[in-house]
Design a protein around this motif. Structure first.
Motif, PDB file in Angstrom:
ATOM      1  N   ALA A 172       0.836  -1.209   0.000  1.00 45.79           N
ATOM      2  CA  ALA A 172       0.000   0.000   0.000  1.00 45.79           C
ATOM      3  C   ALA A 172       0.861   1.245   0.000  1.00 45.79           C
ATOM      4  CB  ALA A 172      -0.917  -0.026   1.217  1.00 45.79           C
ATOM      5  N   GLN A 173       2.003   1.196   0.743  1.00 43.11           N
ATOM      6  CA  GLN A 173       2.868   2.366   0.805  1.00 43.11           C
ATOM      7  C   GLN A 173       3.478   2.673  -0.552  1.00 43.11           C
ATOM      8  OE1 GLN A 173       5.740   1.877   3.915  1.00 43.11           O
ATOM      9  NE2 GLN A 173       4.201   1.475   5.487  1.00 43.11           N
ATOM     10  N   THR A 174       3.769   1.628  -1.362  1.00 40.45           N
ATOM     11  CA  THR A 174       4.386   1.870  -2.666  1.00 40.45           C
ATOM     12  C   THR A 174       3.420   2.550  -3.623  1.00 40.45           C
ATOM     13  OG1 THR A 174       3.748  -0.342  -3.445  1.00 40.45           O
ATOM     14  CG2 THR A 174       5.904  -0.118  -2.376  1.00 40.45           C
ATOM     15  N   ASP A 175       2.128   2.582  -3.279  1.00 41.07           N
ATOM     16  CA  ASP A 175       1.151   3.257  -4.132  1.00 41.07           C
ATOM     17  C   ASP A 175       1.195   4.767  -3.974  1.00 41.07           C
ATOM     18  OD1 ASP A 175       0.279   0.846  -5.093  1.00 41.07           O
ATOM     19  OD2 ASP A 175      -1.340   0.647  -3.640  1.00 41.07           O
ATOM     20  N   LEU A 176       1.882   5.267  -2.936  1.00 40.97           N
ATOM     21  CA  LEU A 176       1.955   6.702  -2.735  1.00 40.97           C
ATOM     22  C   LEU A 176       2.825   7.329  -3.819  1.00 40.97           C
ATOM     23  CD1 LEU A 176       2.372   6.888   1.148  1.00 40.97           C
ATOM     24  CD2 LEU A 176       0.309   7.219  -0.208  1.00 40.97           C
ATOM     25  N   PRO A 177       2.473   8.548  -4.248  1.00 40.43           N
ATOM     26  CA  PRO A 177       3.209   9.164  -5.364  1.00 40.43           C
ATOM     27  C   PRO A 177       4.658   9.472  -4.996  1.00 40.43           C
ATOM     28  CG  PRO A 177       1.668  10.724  -4.376  1.00 40.43           C
ATOM     29  CD  PRO A 177       1.370   9.391  -3.769  1.00 40.43           C
ATOM     30  N   ARG A 178       5.534   9.348  -6.000  1.00 39.91           N
ATOM     31  CA  ARG A 178       6.943   9.675  -5.829  1.00 39.91           C
ATOM     32  C   ARG A 178       7.367  10.582  -6.980  1.00 39.91           C
ATOM     33  NH1 ARG A 178       8.286   6.405  -1.739  1.00 39.91           N
ATOM     34  NH2 ARG A 178      10.350   7.324  -1.620  1.00 39.91           N
ATOM     35  N   THR A 179       8.379  11.404  -6.711  1.00 34.89           N
ATOM     36  CA  THR A 179       8.909  12.280  -7.759  1.00 34.89           C
ATOM     37  C   THR A 179       9.682  11.447  -8.774  1.00 34.89           C
ATOM     38  OG1 THR A 179      10.964  12.661  -6.550  1.00 34.89           O
ATOM     39  CG2 THR A 179       9.121  14.156  -6.099  1.00 34.89           C
ATOM     40  N   SER A 180      10.008  12.057  -9.899  1.00 33.52           N
ATOM     41  CA  SER A 180      10.746  11.346 -10.941  1.00 33.52           C
ATOM     42  C   SER A 180      12.144  10.955 -10.482  1.00 33.52           C
ATOM     43  CB  SER A 180      10.833  12.212 -12.208  1.00 33.52           C
ATOM     44  OG  SER A 180      11.492  13.440 -11.920  1.00 33.52           O
TER      45      SER A 180
ATOM     46  N   SER B 221       9.660  10.960  -1.900  1.00 31.40           N
ATOM     47  CA  SER B 221       8.218  11.004  -1.666  1.00 31.40           C
ATOM     48  C   SER B 221       7.669  12.316  -2.206  1.00 31.40           C
ATOM     49  CB  SER B 221       7.935  10.887  -0.165  1.00 31.40           C
ATOM     50  OG  SER B 221       6.555  10.960   0.092  1.00 31.40           O
ATOM     51  N   ASP B 222       6.602  12.239  -2.978  1.00 21.68           N
ATOM     52  CA  ASP B 222       6.026  13.438  -3.608  1.00 21.68           C
ATOM     53  C   ASP B 222       5.023  14.065  -2.648  1.00 21.68           C
ATOM     54  OD1 ASP B 222       4.937  15.394  -5.206  1.00 21.68           O
ATOM     55  OD2 ASP B 222       4.767  14.119  -6.978  1.00 21.68           O
ATOM     56  N   LEU B 223       5.397  15.210  -2.087  1.00 23.78           N
ATOM     57  CA  LEU B 223       4.547  15.921  -1.131  1.00 23.78           C
ATOM     58  C   LEU B 223       3.860  17.113  -1.774  1.00 23.78           C
ATOM     59  CD1 LEU B 223       7.112  16.064   1.845  1.00 23.78           C
ATOM     60  CD2 LEU B 223       5.578  14.194   1.195  1.00 23.78           C
ATOM     61  N   GLN B 224       4.002  17.274  -3.063  1.00 23.59           N
ATOM     62  CA  GLN B 224       3.540  18.483  -3.728  1.00 23.59           C
ATOM     63  C   GLN B 224       2.016  18.548  -3.802  1.00 23.59           C
ATOM     64  OE1 GLN B 224       6.608  19.743  -6.993  1.00 23.59           O
ATOM     65  NE2 GLN B 224       6.314  17.536  -7.169  1.00 23.59           N
ATOM     66  N   GLY B 225       1.535  19.766  -3.818  1.00 26.23           N
ATOM     67  CA  GLY B 225       0.100  19.986  -3.915  1.00 26.23           C
ATOM     68  C   GLY B 225      -0.345  21.104  -2.998  1.00 26.23           C
ATOM     69  N   VAL B 226      -1.630  21.404  -3.043  1.00 24.51           N
ATOM     70  CA  VAL B 226      -2.241  22.369  -2.138  1.00 24.51           C
ATOM     71  C   VAL B 226      -2.876  21.583  -1.000  1.00 24.51           C
ATOM     72  CG1 VAL B 226      -3.983  24.176  -1.879  1.00 24.51           C
ATOM     73  CG2 VAL B 226      -2.651  24.017  -4.012  1.00 24.51           C
ATOM     74  N   TRP B 227      -2.532  21.955   0.236  1.00 30.69           N
ATOM     75  CA  TRP B 227      -2.968  21.210   1.416  1.00 30.69           C
ATOM     76  C   TRP B 227      -3.775  22.119   2.333  1.00 30.69           C
ATOM     77  CZ3 TRP B 227      -2.251  16.117   1.088  1.00 30.69           C
ATOM     78  CH2 TRP B 227      -1.269  15.656   0.210  1.00 30.69           C
TER      79      TRP B 227
END
Length: 344
Positions: free
Chosen positions: A25-33, A37-43
């Motif tokens: 399940a953890q590997t499904d989280l987005p990652r950068t190229s 770990s991809d934390l980008q976005g509006v939160w």
């Protein structure tokens, strides 16, 4: 040929599955190229969960599902009552409750502009504070207690955005950077839920992260693996970041002025550690560790699970040219001259 599986082997298979499922399940989280770990976005970090655990919930770390639902419904019902409420009138020179009570609209703003949220945080904790275990801030130092007593006396009968006598630069209002449109009341650092504009956008490159707060368009450009802090004092402090596994750790020091954290209640000696961990596609866990020996007798931590937002970040224009500041200072100058017995 038929093969039999022993009970011990079956237990081992089940154990392997239970271990591998969370990892998968953890590997499904987005990652950068480049693999981070991809934390980008509006939160979005609005919530009705209080910073400190209410005294009536002492010893209770979490709400039940029913209690969380009840608090949500109560917040929705309150907004509905205020939306249907007829506008109150204030006398010239007077002010209503600024939205803090049931009868506080319109006040300085009407209800339309407030956006505190209607839900508790997703973990259902009774407070944002996770350490100390009692969910309360540690005691103030004796020196800080004295400083606050002196400030309270100096600001007796003085409005929030009004300077004390002679407070033209360092003390324009109870938290001067806010009235000057330099720092937002919920941007800190560290960030805390507030009345509105509870939005943060995070950007990443391989060697830099940027934390952009809507309130007041404050951007922290932070080098990764940047080594020691610089010597330059800054309003938002000097920040450096590194990765601890999939957690982004940001350390900040060298503050020029107390930030807007808790409306200016920390000191310039604050040593701040923030941690950002993507827990799911929709949740970014934000933790802040406050180490300010000038203000509190021990370090403490709080946590806010931020929710992904599909809306863009809009600029908050604050005073639109800051015309209000002229009037604030002009009125304070008249007040001070009257107090000194000067007619003009």
């Amino acid at each position: 040929m038929t093969r039999r599986i022993s009970l011990g082997s079956l237990k081992a298979i089940v154990l392997v599955v239970l271990v591998l499922v969370p990892l998968a399940a953890q590997t499904d989280l987005p990652r950068t190229s480049w693999g981070d770990s991809d934390l980008q976005g509006v939160w979005d970090y609005r919530t009705i969960t209080p910073m400190q655990r209410p005294s009536g919930q002492a010893g209770r770390e979490f709400l039940t599902d029913e209690e969380a639902a009840s608090r949500h419904q109560a917040a929705v019902d309150r907004l509905d009552r205020l939306d249907r409420k007829k506008a109150d009138a204030a006398e010239v020179g007077g002010i209503l409750d600024r939205g803090r009570g049931e009868d506080g609209e319109p006040g300085s703003y009407n209800q339309f502009w407030f956006d505190r949220g209607t839900s508790v945080i997703s973990t259902k904790r009774t407070s944002l504070i996770i350490d100390p275990p009692n969910g309360r801030m540690p005691p103030l130092t004796p020196a800080e207690e004295q400083r606050r007593a002196v400030l309270a006396e100096a600001r007796k009968d003085v409005a929030d955005h009004e300077p004390t006598a002679g407070g033209w630069v360092e003390n324009i209002g109870r938290a001067g950077l806010q009235a000057r449109c330099m720092m937002g009341f919920n941007a800190g650092p560290p960030m805390t839920p507030g009345s509105y504009n509870n939005n943060m956008q995070l950007f990443q490159t391989q060697d830099t992260v940027v934390i952009l707060n809507e309130m007041v368009h404050s951007a922290r450009i932070i080098p990764l693996n940047g080594g020691h802090h610089g010597e330059l004092l800054q309003y938002s402090g000097d920040s450096r970041a590194h990765w601890d596994g999939d957690t982004l750790v940001v350390s900040t020091a060298h503050f020029l002025h107390p930030t807007m954290f808790l409306r200016g209640r920390s000191s310039r000696d604050l040593q701040l550690t923030e941690r950002f961990t993507r827990m799911s596609p929709d949740i970014l866990r934000y933790q802040a560790e406050i180490d300010d020996p000038t203000t509190w007798t021990r370090p403490w931590k709080y946590e806010v699970p931020m929710q992904i937002s599909l809306d863009p970040l809009y600029e908050y224009a604050c005073h639109e040219g800051n015309y209000g500041l002229y009037n604030i200072l002009a009125a304070a100058a008249v007040r001070d001259r009257k107090a000194e017995g000067v007619s003009r």
